[in-house]
Design an enzyme around this catalytic site. Structure first.
Site, PDB file in Angstrom:
ATOM      1  N   GLU A 122     -15.925   6.721   4.504  1.00 37.23           N
ATOM      2  CA  GLU A 122     -15.280   6.100   5.657  1.00 37.23           C
ATOM      3  C   GLU A 122     -15.338   7.034   6.849  1.00 37.23           C
ATOM      4  O   GLU A 122     -15.750   8.195   6.730  1.00 37.23           O
ATOM      5  CB  GLU A 122     -13.846   5.698   5.321  1.00 37.23           C
ATOM      6  CG  GLU A 122     -12.929   6.847   4.981  1.00 37.23           C
ATOM      7  CD  GLU A 122     -11.487   6.368   4.708  1.00 37.23           C
ATOM      8  OE1 GLU A 122     -11.242   5.799   3.637  1.00 37.23           O
ATOM      9  OE2 GLU A 122     -10.635   6.594   5.578  1.00 37.23           O
ATOM     10  N   ARG A 155       0.842  -1.207   0.000  1.00 38.36           N
ATOM     11  CA  ARG A 155       0.000   0.000   0.000  1.00 38.36           C
ATOM     12  C   ARG A 155       0.873   1.251   0.000  1.00 38.36           C
ATOM     13  O   ARG A 155       0.546   2.248  -0.647  1.00 38.36           O
ATOM     14  CB  ARG A 155      -0.941  -0.025   1.206  1.00 38.36           C
ATOM     15  CG  ARG A 155      -2.003   1.054   1.135  1.00 38.36           C
ATOM     16  CD  ARG A 155      -3.084   0.853   2.151  1.00 38.36           C
ATOM     17  NE  ARG A 155      -2.578   0.932   3.519  1.00 38.36           N
ATOM     18  CZ  ARG A 155      -3.322   0.720   4.593  1.00 38.36           C
ATOM     19  NH1 ARG A 155      -4.597   0.402   4.451  1.00 38.36           N
ATOM     20  NH2 ARG A 155      -2.806   0.807   5.804  1.00 38.36           N
ATOM     21  N   LYS A 204      -2.649   6.491   1.594  1.00 39.80           N
ATOM     22  CA  LYS A 204      -2.489   6.946   2.983  1.00 39.80           C
ATOM     23  C   LYS A 204      -1.579   8.174   3.026  1.00 39.80           C
ATOM     24  O   LYS A 204      -0.506   8.162   3.654  1.00 39.80           O
ATOM     25  CB  LYS A 204      -1.955   5.803   3.840  1.00 39.80           C
ATOM     26  CG  LYS A 204      -2.680   5.720   5.161  1.00 39.80           C
ATOM     27  CD  LYS A 204      -2.596   4.377   5.798  1.00 39.80           C
ATOM     28  CE  LYS A 204      -2.981   4.396   7.257  1.00 39.80           C
ATOM     29  NZ  LYS A 204      -4.274   4.976   7.576  1.00 39.80           N
TER      30      LYS A 204
HETATM   31  C1  COI Z   1      -4.500   2.830  11.365  1.00 40.30           C
HETATM   32  O1  COI Z   1      -5.536   2.223  11.595  1.00 40.30           O
HETATM   33  O2  COI Z   1      -3.383   2.319  11.482  1.00 40.30           O
HETATM   34  C2  COI Z   1      -4.537   4.183  10.908  1.00 40.30           C
HETATM   35  O3  COI Z   1      -3.748   4.540  10.100  1.00 40.30           O
HETATM   36  C3  COI Z   1      -5.455   5.101  11.521  1.00 40.30           C
HETATM   37  C4  COI Z   1      -4.713   6.245  12.110  1.00 40.30           C
HETATM   38  C5  COI Z   1      -5.098   7.474  11.399  1.00 40.30           C
HETATM   39  C6  COI Z   1      -4.882   6.322  13.581  1.00 40.30           C
END
Ligand code: COI
Length: 361
Positions: free
Chosen positions: A243, A105, A207
């Site tokens: 989401e 990812r 991300k």
């Molecule tokens: C995760 O679930 O690892 C995330 O990246 C969420 C994060 C923004 C706390």
């Protein structure tokens, strides 16, 4: 010292001579871990320059890093992050959950953001080293996990808008427990109608660090009004679920589980994918498709998934002032089932027929 690390099909020797392992027992209240930063011993750093090739990385004591004021990440948000967890098994050994998926990812996100990225092997190796160097911080079985936060950032200096001449890959770690302050109790979400999280063609499906600051305004307002978090709708029709700020969403109606399809505006969650596969293996029909807010309000059960939130049941949804409570409908039967199957696998309490866990000896 060389440490043996075995994955589903391979055993890799990791050189751990670069750090001095602390042996003192960690004094932490393992029963009350939340999702707040607990600094650990080491972080991992690896850099690449204009050739796009990452050289060998190293473990360093956890602490501040030096960054050019003109770096791409500070000026233009050229940055990505990941999140994954290490779990302690009852025999004391440590398991990683699907680290290759995070690596892939990150590579996908790097391609979208014009960044160089570590190979899958480099990523996984770095995660293993970070866990080994911080292994005294991996909570006891069932008390939480060690959260790993890989970052990829444009660290080279530049002035105009263009890809950075240097990239830094870094991993730090923190022991964590429940993400939401509600613990494992159901959370209360409010549907956001004014601020969409992502738009078609944007970066909502990767991300990127820049996807998270824009949600904070809606999240702040929601928390001030007593909600746990915000559920976003699609920016075109303001009708279909996308989401929650840091997790994916699932709805259950008449035993059919549905979740928004991956189409570039929502994050392809690794827990999301795992829950879909687990639920299907348990005999559930799971649909990945456009899910409308009307279906959400009419659902029997709603839950969220993510590395940080794991599987969190939703107790209520508020949309345009109308609050729907799921508890009265017997909240949580499906989410409890998939939560239990997923976490037993992650903690090594159930046989890993999927080949998802990677043991670090
Ligand atoms: C995760 O679930 O690892 C995330 O990246 C969420 C994060 C923004 C706390």
């Amino acid at each position: 010292m060389a440490t043996s690390v075995s994955g589903a099909s391979s055993t890799i020797q990791c050189d751990t001579s670069a750090y001095e392992e602390a042996v003192e027992t960690v004094e932490l209240d393992w029963d009350n871990l939340g999702f707040t930063l607990v600094p650990t011993d080491y972080m991992y750093i690896m850099k690449c320059s204009e050739d796009g090739i990452f050289s060998e990385g190293e473990l360093r004591r956890y602490g501040p890093i030096e960054l050019s004021p003109a770096s791409g990440v500070l000026n233009y948000g050229q940055g990505l992050f990941e999140g994954l967890k290490a779990y302690r098994k009852e025999d004391g050994s440590i398991l990683l959950f699907r680290p290759q998926e995070n690596a892939l990812r990150m590579r996908m996100g790097a391609e979208r953001m014009c960044m160089a990225s570590p190979s899958v092997e480099q990523f996984v190796e770095a995660v293993k080293l970070t866990v080994l160097a911080n292994k005294r911080w991996v909570p006891p079985t069932g008390k939480g996990s060690l959260y790993l936060r890989p970052l990829l950032m444009g660290s080279g200096a530049l002035l105009g808008v263009s890809p950075s001449p240097e990239y830094t890959f870094l991993i730090y770690a923190s022991p964590v427990g429940n993400y939401f302050k509600e613990g494992s109790a159901p959370i209360n979400l409010v549907v956001e109608n004014d601020y969409p999280r992502a738009a078609p063609g944007g970066t909502g499906g990767v991300k990127a660090i820049g996807n998270y600051a824009p949600v904070m305004k809606a999240q702040k307002k929601a928390k001030e009004n007593g909600y746990s978090d915000v559920l976003y709708l699609d920016s075109t029709h303001k009708k279909y679920l996308e989401e929650v700020s840091a997790c994916n969403i699932f709805v259950v109606k008449d035993k059919i589980i549905s979740t928004p399809e991956i189409k570039g505006t929502i994050l392809p969650g690794i827990t999301r994918r795992s829950v879909i596969d687990i639920a299907r293996a348990q005999g559930y029909q799971v649909e990945e498709r456009a899910v409308s807010v009307e279906e959400l309000l009419d659902a029997d059960e709603v839950f969220c998934t993510g590395t940080a939130v794991v599987v969190s049941p939703v107790g209520s949804i508020t949309y345009l002032g109308r609050r729907v409570e799921y508890e009265s409908k017997g909240v949580g039967a499906v989410s409890r089932e998939v939560y239990s199957a997923l976490t037993r696998l992650q903690m090594g309490l159930a046989e890993d027929k999927m080949g998802w866990t990677m043991q670090i000896n």
